[in-house]
Design a protein around this motif. Structure first.
Motif, short mmCIF file in Angstrom:
data_model
loop_
_atom_site.label_atom_id
_atom_site.label_comp_id
_atom_site.label_asym_id
_atom_site.label_seq_id
_atom_site.Cartn_x
_atom_site.Cartn_y
_atom_site.Cartn_z
N HIS A 96 9.86 -0.15 3.25
CA HIS A 96 8.43 -0.17 2.99
C HIS A 96 8.16 -1.00 1.73
O HIS A 96 8.86 -0.84 0.73
N LEU A 97 7.16 -1.85 1.78
CA LEU A 97 6.75 -2.61 0.61
C LEU A 97 5.73 -1.80 -0.17
O LEU A 97 4.66 -1.47 0.36
N VAL A 98 6.06 -1.47 -1.42
CA VAL A 98 5.17 -0.70 -2.29
C VAL A 98 4.29 -1.66 -3.08
O VAL A 98 4.79 -2.50 -3.83
N LEU A 99 2.99 -1.53 -2.90
CA LEU A 99 2.01 -2.30 -3.66
C LEU A 99 1.01 -1.33 -4.27
O LEU A 99 0.41 -0.52 -3.54
N ALA A 100 0.84 -1.39 -5.58
CA ALA A 100 -0.05 -0.46 -6.27
C ALA A 100 -1.37 -1.13 -6.61
O ALA A 100 -1.40 -2.18 -7.25
N ALA A 101 -2.46 -0.52 -6.16
CA ALA A 101 -3.80 -1.02 -6.46
C ALA A 101 -4.24 -0.58 -7.85
O ALA A 101 -3.92 0.53 -8.28
N ALA A 102 -4.96 -1.44 -8.53
CA ALA A 102 -5.42 -1.12 -9.88
C ALA A 102 -6.56 -0.12 -9.87
O ALA A 102 -6.77 0.59 -10.86
N THR A 103 -7.30 -0.03 -8.75
CA THR A 103 -8.46 0.87 -8.67
C THR A 103 -8.50 1.59 -7.33
O THR A 103 -7.94 1.10 -6.33
N ARG A 104 -9.17 2.71 -7.31
CA ARG A 104 -9.37 3.43 -6.05
C ARG A 104 -10.22 2.62 -5.10
O ARG A 104 -10.02 2.65 -3.87
N GLU A 105 -11.16 1.86 -5.63
CA GLU A 105 -12.04 1.04 -4.79
C GLU A 105 -11.25 -0.02 -4.05
O GLU A 105 -11.53 -0.32 -2.88
N ARG A 106 -10.27 -0.61 -4.73
CA ARG A 106 -9.44 -1.63 -4.06
C ARG A 106 -8.66 -0.99 -2.91
O ARG A 106 -8.54 -1.57 -1.82
N LEU A 107 -8.11 0.19 -3.13
CA LEU A 107 -7.37 0.87 -2.07
C LEU A 107 -8.28 1.23 -0.90
O LEU A 107 -7.88 1.15 0.27
N ALA A 108 -9.50 1.65 -1.21
CA ALA A 108 -10.42 2.10 -0.17
C ALA A 108 -10.88 0.96 0.73
O ALA A 108 -11.20 1.18 1.90
N LEU A 137 -0.03 -10.25 8.66
CA LEU A 137 0.79 -9.23 8.02
C LEU A 137 1.94 -8.79 8.93
O LEU A 137 3.07 -8.58 8.47
N GLU A 138 1.67 -8.68 10.22
CA GLU A 138 2.73 -8.32 11.16
C GLU A 138 3.86 -9.33 11.13
O GLU A 138 5.05 -8.96 11.12
N THR A 139 3.54 -10.61 11.10
CA THR A 139 4.56 -11.65 11.07
C THR A 139 5.44 -11.53 9.84
O THR A 139 6.67 -11.62 9.92
N LEU A 140 4.82 -11.31 8.68
CA LEU A 140 5.59 -11.14 7.45
C LEU A 140 6.47 -9.91 7.51
O LEU A 140 7.65 -9.94 7.13
N MET A 141 5.92 -8.80 8.00
CA MET A 141 6.68 -7.55 8.04
C MET A 141 7.87 -7.64 8.99
O MET A 141 8.94 -7.11 8.69
N LEU A 142 7.70 -8.32 10.10
CA LEU A 142 8.82 -8.50 11.02
C LEU A 142 9.92 -9.33 10.36
O LEU A 142 11.11 -9.03 10.51
N ARG A 143 9.54 -10.35 9.63
CA ARG A 143 10.53 -11.20 8.96
C ARG A 143 11.28 -10.44 7.88
O ARG A 143 12.48 -10.64 7.68
N LEU A 144 10.60 -9.53 7.18
CA LEU A 144 11.22 -8.78 6.09
C LEU A 144 11.77 -7.43 6.55
O LEU A 144 12.28 -6.67 5.73
N ASP A 145 11.65 -7.12 7.83
CA ASP A 145 12.10 -5.85 8.39
C ASP A 145 11.43 -4.67 7.69
O ASP A 145 12.07 -3.70 7.31
#
Length: 307
Positions: free
Chosen positions: A169-181, A190-198
């Protein structure tokens, strides 16, 4: 119940939600307690028909409370799924009573304990040994572009990493709750990148307090826009938190706490609370335990039958 396609009557497919005691909350999973007669194609067909992010299939019994288990998203098999593990454990506890279980997964052996708390059943899984790796600058830039996040949207105190505790799993931390929402991403990119990185999911997090996080998990490789409650990612995130040294000291008296640890009298535990699914209208709570002297991560939550 769901009956599978084709030959005969097919398997009985149960529906459970994990990480919530409310059937309308948490993450739903299909559970087949006897999949011994199913091949991979039929298990995938059942998972696709249900449309849940994952479904679990017990393919054999290896001993008292010990089973082999496989997990399928609507598109493919995955090596490990936390919420479907919790759902399966709760289903077995309803049938056989609470107690100790062990699941042989493609990622390794995963012990699970189920206890009754009042009217609720709570399952705690123990992950395989986790590890953390860095992500390259170009891959990180592509992930942010697919999410439509700017570099300034990230929390500098929680740097991006790839975390593994049965799945990557790629962990990415948002600076604000609004960004996460505000989650609206390029599914195909994103699917293409995730398949390449497993990668199984992206673990997007926002830190509300030292031990409280809000998380979201895009899951395009499974054919699902977002996973409502992700136990495998929670375990991986627990390993990330430990590796980054983010867990605060919990001993009330540091000197005595050090003595207790040195004598091996009581394992010290840091507890994280992860809130997930609220942005999807399916709120759930995942509890993550990090124990001194044990690299593995424990993830627990309630579960209940749907329907």
């Amino acid at each position: 119940m769901t009956r599978d396609h084709g030959q005969g009557h097919g398997p009985e497919v149960l529906r459970y939600t994990a990480f919530s005691a409310d059937p309308a909350g948490g993450n739903p999973a299909g559970v087949v307690l006897d999949a011994s007669g199913l091949d991979e194609e039929r298990m995938l067909a059942v998972a696709a028909e249900l449309g849940y992010s994952e479904s679990a299939f017990l393919t054999g019994r290896t001993g008292e409370g010990a089973y082999t288990i496989r997990y399928f998203s609507p598109r493919a098999e995955v090596p490990f799924c936390g919420h479907a593990t919790v759902a399966t454990a709760v289903a077995l506890a309803e049938r056989d009573g609470p107690g100790a279980l062990e699941f042989a997964t493609a990622a390794g052996r995963v012990p699970v304990t189920v206890v009754r708390e009042g009217e609720e059943l709570r399952a705690t899984l123990t992950s395989v040994v986790p590890h953390i790796t860095e992500i390259g600058a170009a891959d990180l830039a592509e992930a942010l572009a697919a999410l439509d996040w700017a570099a300034a949207d990230l929390d500098p105190a929680l740097p991006p990493r790839i975390a593994y505790a049965g799945a990557r799993h790629l962990v990415l931390a948002a600076a604000t709750r609004e960004r996460l929402a505000d989650l609206a991403y390029d599914f195909a990119r994103l699917e293409t990148l995730m398949l390449r990185l497993d990668l199984t999911t992206l673990q997007l997090v926002w830190r509300e307090a030292p031990e409280v996080f809000h998380v979201r998990d895009p899951f395009p490789v499974g054919g699902v826009v977002e996973d409502p409650a992700t136990g495998a990612a929670a375990a991986a995130f627990g390993a990330y938190v430990r590796e980054r040294g983010l867990v605060p000291e919990r001993a009330a008296a540091a000197a005595f706490g050090a003595y207790v640890r040195e004598r091996g009298l009581v394992p010290e535990t840091a507890v994280l609370t992860l809130h997930q699914g609220a942005d999807m209208g399916r709120p759930g709570t995942l509890t993550v335990e990090l124990r001194t002297g044990d690299d593995r991560v424990r993830v627990s939550g309630t579960g209940t039958r749907i329907g």
